[in-house]
Structures are given as C-alpha cells and as structure tokens.
Design an enzyme around this catalytic site. Structure first.
Site, PDB file in Angstrom:
ATOM      1  N   THR A 402       0.857  -1.191   0.000  1.00  0.00           N
ATOM      2  CA  THR A 402       0.000   0.000   0.000  1.00  0.00           C
ATOM      3  C   THR A 402       0.888   1.235   0.000  1.00  0.00           C
ATOM      4  O   THR A 402       2.083   1.149   0.271  1.00  0.00           O
ATOM      5  CB  THR A 402      -0.926  -0.042   1.247  1.00  0.00           C
ATOM      6  OG1 THR A 402      -1.669  -1.265   1.226  1.00  0.00           O
ATOM      7  CG2 THR A 402      -1.895   1.109   1.326  1.00  0.00           C
ATOM      8  N   THR A 420      -3.782   0.984  -2.776  1.00  0.00           N
ATOM      9  CA  THR A 420      -3.260  -0.355  -2.449  1.00  0.00           C
ATOM     10  C   THR A 420      -3.447  -1.347  -3.589  1.00  0.00           C
ATOM     11  O   THR A 420      -4.345  -1.190  -4.424  1.00  0.00           O
ATOM     12  CB  THR A 420      -4.002  -0.884  -1.186  1.00  0.00           C
ATOM     13  OG1 THR A 420      -3.465  -2.146  -0.804  1.00  0.00           O
ATOM     14  CG2 THR A 420      -5.492  -1.026  -1.420  1.00  0.00           C
ATOM     15  N   GLU A 422      -2.959  -4.458  -2.069  1.00  0.00           N
ATOM     16  CA  GLU A 422      -2.973  -5.404  -0.950  1.00  0.00           C
ATOM     17  C   GLU A 422      -1.562  -5.875  -0.626  1.00  0.00           C
ATOM     18  O   GLU A 422      -0.793  -5.087  -0.129  1.00  0.00           O
ATOM     19  CB  GLU A 422      -3.910  -6.581  -1.244  1.00  0.00           C
ATOM     20  CG  GLU A 422      -4.660  -7.180  -0.050  1.00  0.00           C
ATOM     21  CD  GLU A 422      -3.945  -7.301   1.283  1.00  0.00           C
ATOM     22  OE1 GLU A 422      -3.807  -6.270   1.968  1.00  0.00           O
ATOM     23  OE2 GLU A 422      -3.584  -8.416   1.673  1.00  0.00           O
ATOM     24  N   SER A 466     -11.016  -2.617   4.936  1.00  0.00           N
ATOM     25  CA  SER A 466      -9.689  -2.020   4.813  1.00  0.00           C
ATOM     26  C   SER A 466      -9.282  -1.412   6.145  1.00  0.00           C
ATOM     27  O   SER A 466     -10.139  -1.112   6.986  1.00  0.00           O
ATOM     28  CB  SER A 466      -9.732  -0.925   3.745  1.00  0.00           C
ATOM     29  OG  SER A 466      -8.511  -0.220   3.706  1.00  0.00           O
ATOM     30  N   SER A 467      -7.975  -1.232   6.324  1.00  0.00           N
ATOM     31  CA  SER A 467      -7.462  -0.473   7.476  1.00  0.00           C
ATOM     32  C   SER A 467      -7.026   0.917   7.039  1.00  0.00           C
ATOM     33  O   SER A 467      -6.526   1.695   7.864  1.00  0.00           O
ATOM     34  CB  SER A 467      -6.239  -1.180   8.066  1.00  0.00           C
ATOM     35  OG  SER A 467      -6.578  -2.468   8.470  1.00  0.00           O
TER      36      SER A 467
HETATM   37  N1  GLY Z   1      -4.891  -3.719   1.766  1.00  0.00           N
HETATM   38  C1  GLY Z   1      -4.671  -2.926   2.905  1.00  0.00           C
HETATM   39  C2  GLY Z   1      -5.916  -2.333   3.426  1.00  0.00           C
HETATM   40  O1  GLY Z   1      -6.828  -2.068   2.661  1.00  0.00           O
HETATM   41  O2  GLY Z   1      -6.002  -2.117   4.610  1.00  0.00           O
END
Ligand code: GLY
Length: 585
Positions: A402, A420, A422, A466-467
């Site tokens: 990301t 991102t 991922e 997502s984070s």
């Molecule tokens: N792929 C990292 C996120 O969306 O948190």
C-alpha cells in the site's frame, strides 16, 4: 518513543475541554475564509511522484489533479505497493465549500463470489495460496476513482494528468533501492510467483535476475494504458481489449478467479461522507468510512486516549501516556476487528462505536496489560439491542502492499489518498503494464467462526474491509490543520494514530511524529519497533508495566504528513521508505 518517556514533554499535555461531540458526516456550513497564503505541498513515497504532483500544482491544477498525477507515477515506480490494478480511498477537503468528501474506489468482489470464495477441497486456502490465486483479484477501482474525483472537483485537463507518468514509462525510470531489495528478498521470492509467471518474470527478473538499483526500466505497456485512459477515460480500462486482458490474467492459474467483463463494466466508485469526530481538545478528525475501518478506528483511538491519559493536573509518570495510547489501541482494534466490514452489505454500528457515551464507557473497561482485549457492546452501553453476538470472532489476515499521498494545494484544498494492491506486488498477475491486486484476501478467508458468521466474510459485489486511514484534521475554528496516512496492513491504524497523538497531543512536528517508534497494540502482544531511536526505551517501559512486548524491526510504515502551522506548511516523510514532502517553490 524517547520523548514519551521524557518528563518535560508529558507536562505539555493539557486537556480540560468538554466531552467529545462526534458526528459521522460533514455538516459544517461554509464559512467566509481569509485568502490562503501558505502555498502547497506534496508528500508521497517517491521523489519522482512528488515532482509530478508539484508540476501539476505549478501549472494551476488542484489537489485532486495532483493526486491523480502522483499516483499514476507511483503505480509505475513503486509497483509493489499500489497501481492501476488496485484501489484506494481518497478524502478530499474543498476549502471554498468547507466540505469533506470520500471517494471510495475499493476493489469489489465479482457478482459470483460466495462466502466460500477461498475454499478449496472443502477447506479455506492458506493465506499465501489465496494471495497468489486468481480468486484474490477484486474488480480494480483506481481508474474509476481518478475519474470520479476529477469529475467532481478536478481543475486541470484530464488528459494532461497522465503526462508525467507516460513520459517516465516511455523514457524509463531508475529502479529504487526499495523496489530492488523487495524483488531480491529470498523470503518474498519464495512466497510469490512473480518470477514464475512469464509476464512478470520478464518485467521484474530480466534474464532471471531481480532488477538492480538504478536499472532504467521502461514500461511501454503502462504508457499505452495511460495514453488510452487519457484519451478515452475509464472506458479504456473497464471495457475493450484491456478489460479482456485483465480478465484473462485473473482467470489463469493457479486457482483462477471468476471475475467477468460484466463485473468490470459494472464497477462504481462510491461517494461517501467521512467518519468525523471531535476530540476534547477541539480538533476534528475525518477519515475513511466503511468498508474501511480507518475512520472508526482513528476516532475511537483518539477519543479513548482523551479518557485514558493522565489528568492534566497530575504530574504523571510519563509511561502512563504511552500506556494510554496502547490501551486505546487495544480497545479500538478489538471493536474494529469485530464490527467493521462493508456497510453496504452488513450492519456496521459506526455511529454507536464513536458515540461519546460509548467511548467514555469503553475507556472505563479497564483490563490488565496481559489480558485479552475483547470487543465491547455499544448496543448494551447505549440502551439498544445487544450487538456483540451478531458476529463471530474475526480471523482476517492482513497484507501490506500500500502507499499514501498527502497534498495541500495553493488554495488550501487537501487530499489524503491511501492506495493499495494489498500484499507486495498484489496477485503477481500483470495486464497492460500494471499488477492486479489480491485485495479480496482482505476478507476473512473463513466466513464463520464457532458457528457464527464473520462480518468481513466474502460476498457478491462486496468490498473487503480495509485499514486504510487517509485522514484530515481540522482545528477548533474548523480550519484544516493536518493531513496524514500510511500503508502497512492492519498496522496502518497504529501508524496513523501515532502521528495524530504525536502532533495533537505530544507537541511533535510532522517529521518528529513520523519518526517516532511504531507501537502496534492489537491483541495480547504489543509490537514495538526497536531499531529506531526511542523504540528500545518504549519496549522496556511497556514491559515494566506488565505488557507482553514483541521487539520488532523493519516496520513497514510509509507515513506522509502535512501540518498547517502559522508559519506555513510543515511536511513529514517516513524515513522507513523513500518518500519526500516538498513545498511548491
Ligand atoms: N490492503 C490494505 C488495506 O486495505 O487495509
């Protein structure tokens, strides 16, 4: 975090304002504003990308225009982190209108996806198998997001936004140390099939060797893709020959995915309200709503910290400030893990989780350093139906490919965009000169836990949780104060919160807050970055307080921060990556 355990800094922390009033949408009416005189700034993971953004700003473009140009370059020069085959959340502040808008370009599961998306021979795939499978590829949202944000608020001519990236793709860019090191990493190379897949092998491992630092890599396919998008917009991506290539790469083995041309054609950006909360200090924090957990988590951590930190008038042991940050994270992570998923598909109690009454009650749920933080129940606290039993325990595994971009333009508009694919290099599948994401492994690979459904299970047309926490902060007067965000899988939440605590609570500059040791308090173990100044001291302090601490090295944050000071814009770029924060000259 050396300063956290230095007494003088803690004594600067004073807060006795009223309890937080937290809202989930931007309701502030436009206010008359003074002329913006602080100039502009771009902070991102590559000097080449930052220069592209500055070029757009100098030519009269705004923050949205610059973000598109910056990201198009990042997709080329930092392909391990994000790109046209991935997705993003973009949080945009329009200063004249006084509004904050979120463009959700998150990747989406195909219409045919089921909760057992990652099941093979009757059981869930392991993470690496799922990551490298075609089933992990979500319908990319990045190009649609560019267009949607540009249609809403862009100022430059659409086609010109891609010029810097097309130029670099045609003339070649020098491979950076980070890209070269990542490609050469035996651990990564052992896990992914980048050098087995003939297309990616030719691009990243010419003659079988990883691209070395400084190698001038041309990418004519990427230039052709962007030229087509510049001419014809998203139609060049979501339909026609490029769409057919994306589908072919997704459907090829191992474990080909089921995405179709119809899934691509149906992709839609969601334009959403941010999740905003106001702290006791008067600062307002706005970040991404579900399917991202960023807005909920950042507001919970900061709201909980308000209650958990030592009272202003006490001469507290400074370790207590670090303890407050750690406990705020543990409580917020437990709730985020349990409740947050795609709110278009499952009930997510966003307003309840950041309700001041819940935050206050949750902060009182004191627990021993060694005890497991369990999810709270905002329903019970707020006198509604109980909520915790709705879902089984979340078993989602994170990845970390990301990148984050922070921009303020010459009119004081701002963009925080986290983008991102991922995990590193996404699904190791390439089409049109870019990598396809493996974002669907951000779903829980197992859809039930102990007989109960998991909120973040896969589903048709659903977006994985997502984070990502692209975040804007406003001061008590409602003026823009800070732009921040980071990559880093589910540690993103801890990384970004560190910059908020650093700047808003501990009196740090943007760069100092970025440089603080990362402390990730999710679950029972506290991960502390010990190979940076202050990290070993923070780890020792937490051990003394009874926490189970894991010494960590090589943390993967990539924070890019801009703080608006009376004297001008102050930038911070993460020394753990290769980015810079530069003003317009
Ligand atoms: N792929 C990292 C996120 O969306 O948190």
């Amino acid at each position: 975090m050396r300063q956290v355990t230095g007494l003088t800094l803690a004594l600067l922390i004073v807060s006795c304002a009223p309890a937080p009033a937290i809202s989930t949408s931007e309701t502030q009416p436009p206010r008359p504003k003074a002329e913006w005189t602080k100039g502009g700034m771009v902070a991102a993971a590559s000097p080449l990308a930052v220069e592209a953004g500055l070029e757009i700003l100098r030519e009269g473009g705004n923050a949205i225009d610059a973000a598109i140009a910056v990201h198009a370059v990042l997709g080329l020069v930092e392909p391990e982190s994000s790109g046209l085959g991935g997705g993003a959340f973009l949080v945009y502040y329009d200063r004249a209108k006084d509004t904050v808008t979120v463009f959700d370009g998150r990747e989406t599961a195909p219409a045919s996806a089921t909760p057992e998306l990652f099941f093979k021979d009757g059981k869930a795939m392991d993470f690496v198998t799922a990551w490298q499978s075609g089933r992990s590829v979500g319908v990319p949202g990045q190009i649609a997001l560019y267009k949607s944000a540009h249609d809403a608020a862009g100022r430059s001519d659409w086609a010109t936004l891609f010029d810097p990236a097309i130029r670099l793709a045609e003339e070649g860019f020098a491979v950076s140390p980070k890209l070269a090191e990542t490609l050469a990493s035996p651990r990564l190379r052992g896990a992914i099939r980048l050098d087995e897949n003939p297309v990616t092998a030719a691009y990243f491992y010419p003659e079988g060797e990883p691209l070395p630092v400084g190698f001038v890599r041309k990418n004519p396919d990427y230039a052709a893709t962007l030229s087509a998008v510049a001419r014809n917009g998203p139609a060049a991506f979501y339909a026609g020959p490029l769409a057919a290539k994306i589908i072919a790469a997704t459907q090829e083995g191992p474990d080909g995915g089921a995405m179709t041309l119809t899934d691509l054609a149906n992709y839609k950006v969601a334009i959403r309200a941010p999740v905003c909360g106001t702290l006791q200090s008067g600062y307002k924090i706005c970040s991404a709503p579900p399917p991202s957990s960023g807005g909920v988590a950042q507001n919970m951590i900061m709201g909980l910290y308000d209650y958990l930190k030592p009272a202003a008038q006490t001469e507290a042991d400074e370790r207590q400030y670090l303890k407050a940050f750690v406990d705020a994270q543990r409580l917020a992570y437990a709730d985020r893990d349990h409740y947050v998923a795609d709110a278009d598909h499952v009930t997510v109690p966003v307003a309840e989780l950041i309700d001041p009454a819940y935050i206050k009650a949750r902060a009182l749920e004191a627990f021993a350093p060694g005890a497991k933080a369990v999810p709270g129940d905002p329903g019970v606290v707020l006198g509604k139906a109980p909520m915790r039993g709705m879902w089984g325990e979340d078993p989602t595994t994170p990845g970390s490919g990301t990148t984050h971009i922070s921009i303020i333009d010459r009119d004081g508009n701002a963009v925080a965009m986290t983008a991102t694919i991922e995990a590193a290099f996404g699904s190791s599948r390439m089409a049109g000169g870019f990598l396809l994401n493996n974002e669907l492994t951000d779903f829980s690979l197992t859809p039930t836990k102990n007989g109960k459904p998991v909120a973040n299970a896969p589903g048709p047309n659903k977006r994985p949780r997502s984070s990502m926490s692209p975040t804007l902060v406003f001061d008590e007067a409602g003026d823009l104060f800070m732009v921040t965000g980071s990559p880093g899988g589910n540690s993103i939440i801890a990384y970004v919160a560190k910059t908020l605590i650093g700047v808003l609570e501990w009196g740090k500059t943007a760069q100092e807050s970025v440089a603080l040791a990362n402390v990730i308090a999710r679950g029972n173990t506290i991960g502390v970055e010990v190979d940076v100044p202050g990290g070993a001291e923070a780890a020792a302090a937490l051990r003394e307080l009874g926490y189970t601490v894991e010494d960590r090295t090589g943390e993967n944050s990539g924070l890019h921060v801009i703080v608006v000071r009376d004297t001008g814009l102050e930038g911070g770029a993460d020394p753990r990556r290769e980015g810079v924060a530069l003003p317009i000259r």
